[in-house]
Motif scaffolding. Structure first.
Motif, PDB file in Angstrom:
ATOM      1  N   SER A 148       6.971  24.387   9.761  1.00  0.00           N
ATOM      2  CA  SER A 148       6.506  23.801  11.281  1.00  0.00           C
ATOM      3  C   SER A 148       6.778  22.382  11.485  1.00  0.00           C
ATOM      4  CB  SER A 148       5.040  24.320  11.667  1.00  0.00           C
ATOM      5  OG  SER A 148       4.511  23.791  12.693  1.00  0.00           O
ATOM      6  N   THR A 149       7.285  22.017  12.323  1.00  0.00           N
ATOM      7  CA  THR A 149       7.405  20.462  12.576  1.00  0.00           C
ATOM      8  C   THR A 149       6.653  20.145  13.912  1.00  0.00           C
ATOM      9  OG1 THR A 149       9.368  20.646  13.486  1.00  0.00           O
ATOM     10  CG2 THR A 149       9.250  20.227  11.239  1.00  0.00           C
ATOM     11  N   LYS A 150       5.871  20.905  14.526  1.00  0.00           N
ATOM     12  CA  LYS A 150       5.143  20.812  15.743  1.00  0.00           C
ATOM     13  C   LYS A 150       4.546  19.655  16.128  1.00  0.00           C
ATOM     14  CE  LYS A 150       2.129  22.988  18.991  1.00  0.00           C
ATOM     15  NZ  LYS A 150       0.915  24.192  19.154  1.00  0.00           N
ATOM     16  N   ALA A 151       4.026  18.734  15.018  1.00  0.00           N
ATOM     17  CA  ALA A 151       3.298  17.683  15.197  1.00  0.00           C
ATOM     18  C   ALA A 151       4.416  16.493  15.403  1.00  0.00           C
ATOM     19  CB  ALA A 151       2.451  17.118  13.998  1.00  0.00           C
ATOM     20  N   VAL A 152       5.390  16.545  14.728  1.00  0.00           N
ATOM     21  CA  VAL A 152       6.407  15.870  15.147  1.00  0.00           C
ATOM     22  C   VAL A 152       7.232  15.801  16.311  1.00  0.00           C
ATOM     23  CG1 VAL A 152       8.928  15.038  14.218  1.00  0.00           C
ATOM     24  CG2 VAL A 152       7.284  15.535  12.488  1.00  0.00           C
ATOM     25  N   ALA A 153       7.256  17.205  16.736  1.00  0.00           N
ATOM     26  CA  ALA A 153       8.074  17.257  18.045  1.00  0.00           C
ATOM     27  C   ALA A 153       7.024  16.871  19.273  1.00  0.00           C
ATOM     28  CB  ALA A 153       8.169  18.901  18.293  1.00  0.00           C
ATOM     29  N   GLU A 154       5.645  16.918  18.884  1.00  0.00           N
ATOM     30  CA  GLU A 154       4.771  16.318  19.928  1.00  0.00           C
ATOM     31  C   GLU A 154       4.825  14.704  20.072  1.00  0.00           C
ATOM     32  OE1 GLU A 154       1.144  17.942  18.488  1.00  0.00           O
ATOM     33  OE2 GLU A 154       1.308  19.746  19.603  1.00  0.00           O
ATOM     34  N   THR A 155       5.141  14.310  18.982  1.00  0.00           N
ATOM     35  CA  THR A 155       5.207  12.703  18.731  1.00  0.00           C
ATOM     36  C   THR A 155       6.596  12.419  19.513  1.00  0.00           C
ATOM     37  OG1 THR A 155       6.273  12.726  16.655  1.00  0.00           O
ATOM     38  CG2 THR A 155       3.830  12.525  16.824  1.00  0.00           C
ATOM     39  N   MET A 156       7.500  13.336  19.778  1.00  0.00           N
ATOM     40  CA  MET A 156       8.673  12.983  20.194  1.00  0.00           C
ATOM     41  C   MET A 156       8.750  13.235  21.766  1.00  0.00           C
ATOM     42  SD  MET A 156      11.127  14.511  17.401  1.00  0.00           S
ATOM     43  CE  MET A 156      12.898  14.521  18.300  1.00  0.00           C
ATOM     44  N   GLY A 157       7.612  13.507  22.258  1.00  0.00           N
ATOM     45  CA  GLY A 157       7.184  13.710  23.724  1.00  0.00           C
ATOM     46  C   GLY A 157       7.673  14.920  24.124  1.00  0.00           C
ATOM     47  N   LEU A 158       7.779  15.898  23.324  1.00  0.00           N
ATOM     48  CA  LEU A 158       8.152  17.449  23.853  1.00  0.00           C
ATOM     49  C   LEU A 158       6.961  17.977  24.569  1.00  0.00           C
ATOM     50  CD1 LEU A 158      10.375  18.728  21.300  1.00  0.00           C
ATOM     51  CD2 LEU A 158      11.300  17.784  23.172  1.00  0.00           C
TER      52      LEU A 158
END
Length: 389
Positions: free
Chosen positions: A347-357
């Motif tokens: 899971s890279t959900k936290a990274v995706a959230e910081t990318m503005g998704l």
């Protein structure tokens, strides 16, 4: 030192390391230890939730499964840390047992160091998930792989009896009785024996704990239970994935539940049909029966991961041998890399959230599910030819 001696030493060190390791809260172990105390005292563990550190949790296992926690509960009552450490040492021992079964019955000679590394880090590292949460999944999985080993060796009676025992904990493994039928001449006799054995074994819940089964089934059917809405890395199942998408899009959980089930039906039919076609190819191939049985197990495990309504993070340990078989087959390097990378990413959900998704970062929480789809695709649609990692 001989190879066998070195392996025994390594296994002993692994079990010792698990005993020394302090995993933290081990929520599931604490929950079912509390359920076991209630059962030991003559109470009904399903009548109310147990409270662990101000959090409320239901007892979701049948009474006999809760009984399995009694010995470790008694040890925890005397020394909580010792009880947890003994529990985790046992979990690692069960994991080692599965490694032996995989190597002996399904994978054969190969790059064992690479296989072990993948078993430890692939699909989110299910062994470490078990050690942190204290779930009893390792006992269930060891029974299942013992059953699959019996199936691969042509011992159908042992297979169905072991599956019947494994299904006593969480019921879902009973789906594997169908393996007795997935061949040119279905073994209805063993399918019926297995189903009967499961019913009789499950009936022991009423014999040893009269009156508790209705409460258990009421708890299991309660739609208010939070576990029904687990999704993302903790429950990477296709049904949960569909519900997650629809609920995020519509902001309406009830509607998302209904439509996710409707969409799941054609998906399940597609996976079942494609798996059936692949099994026909497997059983018509010019291999010995043992090879066909092994291929049947590995494909069935991959399909099960995509069909199970609930497939927790630790359950992905079931998929490790199927993934290794796919990786060791003759597939393009890009496909092999995709399986490895997605299963390791988890899971890279936290990274995706910081990318503005935003809310759509949910797609980054299902990498191991994507890897599972690829593994199933390789086993179902590509000819099986050995390859080294």
């Amino acid at each position: 030192m001989s190879r066998r001696g070195a392996l025994l030493l390594a296994a002993g060190l692994a079990v010792a390391a698990a005993f020394i390791y302090r995993p933290g809260r081990v929520w599931d172990l604490q929950i079912y230890a509390a359920c076991a105390r209630e059962l030991r005292a003559g109470g009904n563990p399903y009548a109310h939730n147990v409270v662990i550190e101000d959090e409320s949790y239901p007892c979701m296992y049948p009474p006999l499964a809760i009984d399995l926690y009694r010995p470790v509960t008694a040890l925890m009552d005397r020394n909580p840390q010792l009880g947890v450490r003994v529990w985790n040492a046992i979990q690692v021992l069960f994991f080692l047992g599965q490694l032996w079964i995989w190597r002996r019955y399904f994978l054969g000679p190969g790059l064992d160091a690479a296989r072990l590394l993948f078993a430890l880090v692939g699909f989110g590292g299910p062994l470490f998930v078990v050690l942190h949460c204290g779930n009893g999944a390792m006992f269930e999985l060891l029974l299942m792989w013992g059953a699959f080993a019996a199936f691969a060796a042509g011992r159908d009676l042992s297979f169905v009896l072991a599956i019947a025992a494994a299904a006593l904990l969480k019921l879902q493994p009973a789906a594997f009785f169908v393996l007795a039928l997935l061949r040119p001449r279905p073994a209805w006799r063993y399918f019926i024996i297995g189903g009967t054995a499961f019913v009789l074994l499950f009936g022991l819940n009423e014999a040893f704990h009269p009156g508790l089964l209705p409460s258990y089934f009421d708890r299991l059917a309660d739609t208010r239970n939070g576990w029904r809405f687990e999704r993302g890395p903790n429950n990477c199942a296709v049904l949960g994935f569909l519900q997650h998408i629809l609920e995020t899009a519509w902001k309406d959980r009830s509607l998302a539940v209904v439509w996710s089930r409707r969409l799941y039906i054609p998906w399940a039919l597609f996976v079942a049909a494609a798996t059936g076609a692949a099994l026909r190819r497997i059983w018509s191939a010019s291999q010995d029966e043992s090879a066909k049985r092994k291929a049947t197990v590995l494909l069935a495990c991959a399909a099960y991961a995509l069909l199970a309504p609930r497939f927790k993070d630790y359950s992905y340990l079931l998929l490790i041998p199927s993934a290794l078989a796919a990786l060791e087959s003759d597939i393009p390097m890009g496909l092999r890399a995709a399986i490895v990378v997605m299963s390791v990413l988890n899971s890279t959900k936290a990274v995706a959230e910081t990318m503005g998704l935003g809310h759509w970062a949910l797609f980054a929480g299902y990498f191991k599910l994507y890897a599972a789809v690829l593994v199933w695709g390789v086993l179902a649609f590509r000819p099986s030819r050995p390859h080294s990692l």
